[in-house]
Structures are given as structure tokens and as C-alpha cells.
Motif scaffolding. Structure first.
Motif, short mmCIF file in Angstrom:
data_model
loop_
_atom_site.label_atom_id
_atom_site.label_comp_id
_atom_site.label_asym_id
_atom_site.label_seq_id
_atom_site.Cartn_x
_atom_site.Cartn_y
_atom_site.Cartn_z
N PHE A 38 10.69 -7.40 2.90
CA PHE A 38 9.44 -6.68 3.14
C PHE A 38 8.77 -6.29 1.82
O PHE A 38 9.42 -5.78 0.92
CB PHE A 38 9.75 -5.44 3.97
N PHE A 69 0.85 -1.18 0.00
CA PHE A 69 0.00 0.00 0.00
C PHE A 69 0.89 1.24 0.00
O PHE A 69 0.94 1.99 -0.95
CB PHE A 69 -0.94 -0.01 1.21
N ALA A 70 1.67 1.40 1.06
CA ALA A 70 2.56 2.56 1.16
C ALA A 70 3.95 2.17 0.70
O ALA A 70 4.38 1.03 0.89
CB ALA A 70 2.59 3.07 2.58
N GLN A 95 11.97 2.74 11.90
CA GLN A 95 12.73 1.53 12.16
C GLN A 95 13.05 0.88 10.82
O GLN A 95 12.43 1.19 9.81
CB GLN A 95 11.98 0.57 13.08
N LYS A 96 14.03 -0.01 10.85
CA LYS A 96 14.46 -0.64 9.61
C LYS A 96 13.41 -1.65 9.17
O LYS A 96 12.82 -2.36 9.98
CB LYS A 96 15.80 -1.35 9.86
N LEU A 97 13.16 -1.70 7.88
CA LEU A 97 12.15 -2.64 7.39
C LEU A 97 12.74 -4.05 7.33
O LEU A 97 13.91 -4.23 7.02
CB LEU A 97 11.67 -2.20 6.01
N PRO A 98 11.92 -5.05 7.65
CA PRO A 98 12.44 -6.42 7.65
C PRO A 98 12.89 -6.87 6.26
O PRO A 98 12.40 -6.36 5.25
CB PRO A 98 11.26 -7.25 8.15
N TYR A 145 -2.90 4.17 7.68
CA TYR A 145 -1.60 4.17 8.34
C TYR A 145 -0.53 3.44 7.52
O TYR A 145 -0.73 2.28 7.14
CB TYR A 145 -1.71 3.53 9.72
N PRO A 146 0.59 4.10 7.23
CA PRO A 146 1.67 3.44 6.50
C PRO A 146 2.65 2.76 7.46
O PRO A 146 3.69 3.33 7.77
CB PRO A 146 2.34 4.59 5.73
N THR A 197 7.83 6.95 8.70
CA THR A 197 6.75 6.97 9.67
C THR A 197 7.08 6.17 10.92
O THR A 197 6.94 6.65 12.03
CB THR A 197 5.44 6.41 9.05
N VAL A 198 7.56 4.94 10.73
CA VAL A 198 7.76 4.07 11.90
C VAL A 198 9.17 4.20 12.49
O VAL A 198 9.43 3.74 13.58
CB VAL A 198 7.45 2.59 11.57
N ILE A 231 4.48 -1.11 9.17
CA ILE A 231 4.89 -2.48 8.83
C ILE A 231 3.74 -3.47 9.07
O ILE A 231 3.40 -4.27 8.19
CB ILE A 231 6.13 -2.89 9.66
N SER A 234 -3.85 -2.78 1.80
CA SER A 234 -4.42 -2.61 0.45
C SER A 234 -5.70 -3.40 0.29
O SER A 234 -6.70 -2.91 -0.23
CB SER A 234 -3.43 -3.10 -0.61
N ILE A 270 7.03 4.42 4.76
CA ILE A 270 6.88 3.60 5.97
C ILE A 270 8.07 3.79 6.90
O ILE A 270 7.91 4.01 8.10
CB ILE A 270 6.72 2.11 5.59
N GLU A 282 0.90 -3.30 6.59
CA GLU A 282 1.18 -3.99 5.33
C GLU A 282 1.03 -5.50 5.52
O GLU A 282 0.49 -6.19 4.67
CB GLU A 282 2.60 -3.66 4.85
#
Lengths: 287, 317
Positions: free
Chosen positions: A249, A231-232, A243-246, B164-165, A240-241, B167, B175, A237, B170
Motif C-alpha cells: 500500500f 495523502f494520509a 482494517q489492515k492495509l493491503p 477522507y483518509p 480511521t478504517v 484506502i 493527493s 488510515i 488513496e
């Protein structure tokens, strides 16, 4: 290799000759994933899948449909539709100019191509997003063409297949674009009422307004290996969060693991797989 | 700077604080204080009128996010009776960024669904700044389907910066949750009225926004992406947010001209945040009128008209 130390050793006249060792443009292509240099005719024969690492490269909409449909009995749908700059949108460039250069660059009028045809003799309507056309973004023409394709599927009682590749809704058509999410979702409900299956094939990448509407509404959701789908966007992301994305991802495999996809299908297997599925979901149409 | 006023409202804020100062001096001071106060009040009124008669799209975008602006539950309390909040998506959790439940409008049962922002810091965090997770949309879907079964109209209130974007969002299919709602709402066999009360932020807004009647408060916005987001992508810098707001035509008035919005619901002078009761009255009147009109239609007509409306978006042949 950095040229900083090399530059000091080589005589100045020799420097320009080092550039000539680069691969000639056109005949060879470097795989973005494994770095292998691939001979283009070979690569094309392999449907733009890297023969070394199996990386599925992006391909344009017309080629996508060409690979998918039988050679005989194809008919393009709604080819005449052209985009209109309703808002007279202008950022650093005029939308009108962006459209003109995208049309020139891709040879398409907008970011969706639609065909009626057959797959191994089985009748189908298939659409594909052209990612090279403003990031495959969905504006009013993409929405309208998608609707017409779905209506053609209803008229001919056949399945609808969509190959998506899109950054999302088209910003330059603002709320008109957003409403295409509702419009395309609504026509898929009509398809459903008619008990016709919708196969959504997600190819790298699928994001935003396209992901959050037609792409996720398949009766069967498929994806090519390692495609980015979400989506985003990852950058948004991360910001926004904080932190590192897994690892992995938003890749197809991640989506399959989390239940968003039915299956991941290798490009070479798409025709066979979709034919098999269509024939089971809608046997009366079998050739 | 008075934090309860936006930049362009500061001249009004100065006058208002003067008025307050004078008024608090009360009877003990000079005799002509009342005259002075009256004069200042007149001045404040005409200043407000002049500032609000010519707002830019960007100023309206700021009003739509005004910290004192009424949120969904503020309207629920003022417009409806017997509100029973219903919680949870039955699968994962209860998202506080979307509220929903059954209530009565003018005595008749209705299903309410709306984005919910928080007023103070703690509440803002609890409501995730009005940005729903997938379970919020799935709760909304559950309530809409229930409304269809029990023949209740669905009234939605849109006020979100966007879905909200994150982890987990998702992972749980943000979506799909949005897409599913679009499909479900397109074919839901009961009247749906959507009211944009603040920020109509993209897919996260539309996910409770497919409807038979779309109305927007005078100082609300509705767009495909936030002005800041649009600016940072197309202008390469969020500093062009004001240009992006203008270009996208995200105000109620502009969208009404473009035929994408059915009705602009007027707000009191200076914006809804100045008078919560007045703006609630304004919405209530519009809801009652439109609901009466939609309820008079038989189901087939309602469904045909909704479908035609969706198909006509952005393309007229």
C-alpha cells in the motif's frame, strides 16, 4: 540474539567484549531492507542504492542534485532565504530552536535546495527537498524557493525538475504552510502557460501537503522504486478504517498500478531518463 | 449536561432550562412569573455576553464543530434562490460530502460548492462526516470549470475536518484530486469567494478554498491540521489539543490579524447555531458586497490580483 541465556553462561568480565563484535560506525552501513552490511565507499559509489537488494536509501538534497546535475555550470538559487518564526510557535520545544538545530544538523537554511544547471548539457532548473530538515516539511521558505526556481525556469525557458521527499506541510507555520500548497500550485500554472514542462520525481517519502500540491502536478510524474507516497499516513488510515492495509500500500508500484505515476525509475537511470524526456517535450532547448 | 450545549455553555443551558420551565407554567401560576422570566432572560443574556467575550481558541474550535451549527445546505436554502443541485464527477461517482450546483444570489446566477456534514447519525454517515473522497473534489473541479465557461462566479463554503483518509481514497488519488483543484482554481477565469463556515481542515478545505476573497465566520477555524492531530504529533498526546489550537492561531480573528483572511463575518451572540437565519443574513450581505466589488474588475486585473495574492502568502520580500 538475546543475551538472556548467554549472560548466564559467560563470566561477567567477558560480557562487555561481546559488544565489540558490532560493526564500527561510519565505515559500514546496514541496509534497512535486506539487512546486508555494506561498505560505505562502495555504497556511495552505487548512489546509496543497496547493491544486494536494490533498496533506494534516502539521500540528502545537495547530494541528490549533485548526482543529477552536470558537474560544470551550476548556480544555486535563492540560497539566502531564511525562515522566520512568525507565530512564535512553541510546542514541547520552541520552533525557533527546532529550526536552529535542523540548520545545524543539515547545514541547510530550510528544507528545499534549488539549482540551475545542466543535465548532459541540457539546461534545467532542479530543486530537491531535504528530508533531514524537519521531515522535509513545507513552510513559507520552501514555498518561496520553489516559486523562485519555477520563475528561473520561465526566465531561462527550461524545464523544472523537483525531487520531493517530505512529510507534508510544516505544522509550526500553521496556515502559512497550508497556503504554500496553493502558492506552489499556482506557479506551476504559470509554467504551464509558458509551455514549459514540470517533472515531479517522488522519492521516499512524499506525504500530505507536498503530495497534495506540487508533487502530483507533474506533466510527468516519476518515482524511485518502493518509495512511500500518499495523502494520509498509513497509521492515520489504519486508525480511521480499522482494517489492515493491503500489501505494498502507498508504494511507488501501487501508485503506478492505480494511475498516479507515469513511471518508476531506478536512481541510476534518472539522469538518462529525464534527459530523454526533456529533449522530447522541449526539443528546441537541446544542447 | 445538555447535549445541545458545549461544556463552557452549560451555565447558559441551566438558565435557559429554568426559563423554559417557568414559561411553561403559564398564566395559571403566580402573577410575578413574567417578571421572573424577564430577569432570568437578562441574566442569561449577560452571562452569554461575558462567556463569549473571552473565548479561547479551543472553545472556538468546538463552536466551529457545534452539532447544531448550520451546514452548507442550510445556508443555500436561506441565502440563494432556484438552487439546482448537480451531481457526480463523470468518472467514478457522486460524493455526498461535497455538494454543488447552480443558483441565484440576489437574482444573479452563481455556482455553489460546499462541504456537507450530516445532522443525524444516518445523514452523518451518508455525508461521511463532511470528509470528501477524490470524486468529491473532481465534481467540484467539473463545476468550477463549467462556471468559468458560463461566466458565473464560484462561491464555496468550507466545513470539513479534512479530506477522507481511506484506502480507496488513496487508490483513486486523493493527493492528485486536491492538487489539481489548487492549480485549476489558481487560474480559473471567474471570481471566486470562499467562506469558511465551520471547520477549515487542511488540504481538504483548501481544495475548494483558493480564491479572490477569503472570509471566515466569527466562530469558524482554518488550519493546517486539526488541533488534536497537531497535539498528537508535536506534544505526543491529543490531550494538548487546546495548546495546539492556541499555538496554531486558527481562529478567524487571529488569521485576519495575520493577513491570511480578508474578512471576519460576525455571528449572532452565542454563535450561529442559536440563530441560523441571522448568520445566513450576515453571510449573504458579505457575499453580495464582495461579489459586486469583484465583478466590477476586468478579467486580467482579477487574475493578476489573485496571482499576486497567492504569491504573497507568508513572504513579503
Amino acid at each position: 540474539m538475546s543475551s538472556s541465556w548467554l549472560g548466564k553462561i559467560l563470566p561477567s568480565v567477558g560480557r562487555s567484549s561481546t559488544k565489540k563484535t558490532e560493526v564500527p560506525e561510519g565505515l559500514w552501513k546496514k541496509c534497512a531492507k535486506c539487512g546486508a552490511f555494506l561498505y560505505r565507499p562502495e555504497l556511495e559509489k552505487n548512489q546509496d542504492v543497496c547493491p544486494k537488494c536494490d533498496h533506494h536509501m534516502r539521500i540528502n538534497a545537495r547530494r541528490r542534485l549533485d548526482l543529477f546535475l552536470d558537474a560544470e555550470g551550476r548556480e544555486e538559487l535563492a540560497a539566502e532565504l531564511e525562515p522566520v518564526d512568525r507565530l512564535k510557535f512553541k510546542d514541547s520545544k520552541r520552533y525557533k530552536d527546532r529550526l536552529a538545530s535542523a540548520q545545524k544538523g543539515t547545514g541547510e537554511k530550510d528544507a528545499l535546495v534549488a539549482f540551475r544547471g545542466t543535465v548532459q548539457g541540457y539546461p534545467v532548473v532542479a530543486v530537491a527537498f531535504e528530508f533531514e530538515f524537519l521531515g522535509g516539511s513545507m513552510g513559507t521558505i520552501v514555498g518561496e524557493k520553489f516559486v523562485r526556481a519555477a520563475n528561473a525556469a520561465i526566465e531561462h525557458s527550461c524545464p523544472l525538475v523537483c525531487f520531493s521527499a517530505s512529510g507534508g506541510a510544516r505544522m509550526q507555520e500553521a496556515l502559512f504552510s497550508l497556503m504554500q500548497m496553493a502558492k506552489t500550485s499556482a506557479v506551476l500554472e504559470k509554467l504551464k502557460e509558458n509551455r514549459l514542462p514540470f517533472f515531479s520525481v517522488m522519492t521516499d517519502p512524499v506525504y500530505g501537503g507536498v503530495s497534495a500540491s506540487l508533487a502530483m502536478l507533474g506533466d510527468i510524474n516519476l518515482a524511485e522504486p518502493n518509495a512511500l507516497i500518499g495523502f494520509a499516513g498509513p497509521r492515520v488510515i489504519e486508525q480511521t478504517v480499522r482494517q489492515k492495509l493491503p500489501e505494498g500500500f502507498q508504494r511507488s508500484e501501487f501508485l503506478l498500478e492505480h494511475g498516479a505515476l507515469d513511471m518508476i525509475v531506478h536512481r541510476h537511470e534518472l539522469r538518462d531518463t529525464l534527459h530523454r524526456l526533456m529533449d522530447k517535450l522541449l526539443p528546441q532547448n537541446a544542447a | 449536561m445538555n447535549p445541545n450545549y458545549l461544556d463552557f455553555e452549560q451555565p447558559i443551558a441551566e438558565l435557559e432550562s429554568k426559563i423554559e420551565e417557568l414559561s411553561s407554567m403559564g398564566d395559571s401560576a403566580a402573577l410575578n412569573i413574567n417578571d421572573e422570566v424577564k430577569q432570568l432572560k437578562d441574566k442569561s443574556l449577560s452571562l452569554t455576553e461575558s462567556i463569549f467575550s473571552d473565548l479561547s481558541s479551543w472553545q472556538i474550535a468546538q463552536l466551529a464543530r457545534h452539532p447544531k451549527r448550520p451546514y452548507t445546505l442550510d445556508y443555500v436554502a436561506r441565502i440563494f434562490t432556484e438552487f439546482d443541485e448537480l451531481h457526480g464527477d463523470r468518472t467514478y461517482g457522486d460524493d455526498k460530502a461535497i455538494v454543488g450546483g447552480v443558483a441565484r444570489l440576489d437574482g444573479k446566477p452563481v455556482m455553489l460548492i460546499g462541504h456537507q456534514k450530516g445532522r443525524d447519525v444516518k445523514e452523518k454517515v451518508r455525508r461521511n462526516f463532511g470528509m470528501p473522497q477524490p470524486e468529491g473534489y473532481r465534481k467540484a473541479m467539473r463545476l468550477m470549470q463549467m462556471a468559468e465557461r458560463f461566466k458565473m462566479p464560484v462561491l464555496t463554503f468550507i466545513d470539513t475536518p479534512g479530506a477522507y483518509p481511506g484506502i480507496e481514497a488513496e487508490e483513486r488519488g486523493q493527493s492528485e484530486a486536491i492538487a489539481r483543484n489548487l492549480a485549476v482554481m489558481a487560474s480559473l477565469r471567474t471570481p471566486i469567494i470562499a467562506t469558511v463556515i465551520g471547520e477549515g481542515g487542511s488540504g481538504g478545505a483548501l481544495a475548494i478554498g483558493v480564491c479572490d476573497h477569503l472570509q471566515m465566520l466569527q466562530y469558524s477555524t482554518y488550519s493546517v491540521i486539526s488541533p488534536e492531530g497537531c497535539a498528537s504529533i508535536l506534544w505526543k498526546s491529543a490531550e494538548y489539543a487546546s495548546d495546539a489550537a492556541e499555538a496554531m492561531g486558527l481562529t478567524a480573528r487571529r488569521l485576519h490579524e495575520l493577513g491570511l483572511v480578508d474578512q471576519v463575518v460576525p455571528e449572532p451572540l452565542g454563535g450561529g447555531h442559536r440563530d441560523h437565519d441571522a448568520v445566513a443574513d450576515s453571510i449573504k450581505a458579505a457575499l453580495i458586497e464582495n461579489l459586486e466589488r469583484l465583478s466590477a474588475k476586468d478579467e486580467e486585473t482579477l487574475m493578476t490580483e489573485r496571482y499576486q495574492r497567492l504569491m504573497s502568502y507568508g513572504f513579503n520580500g
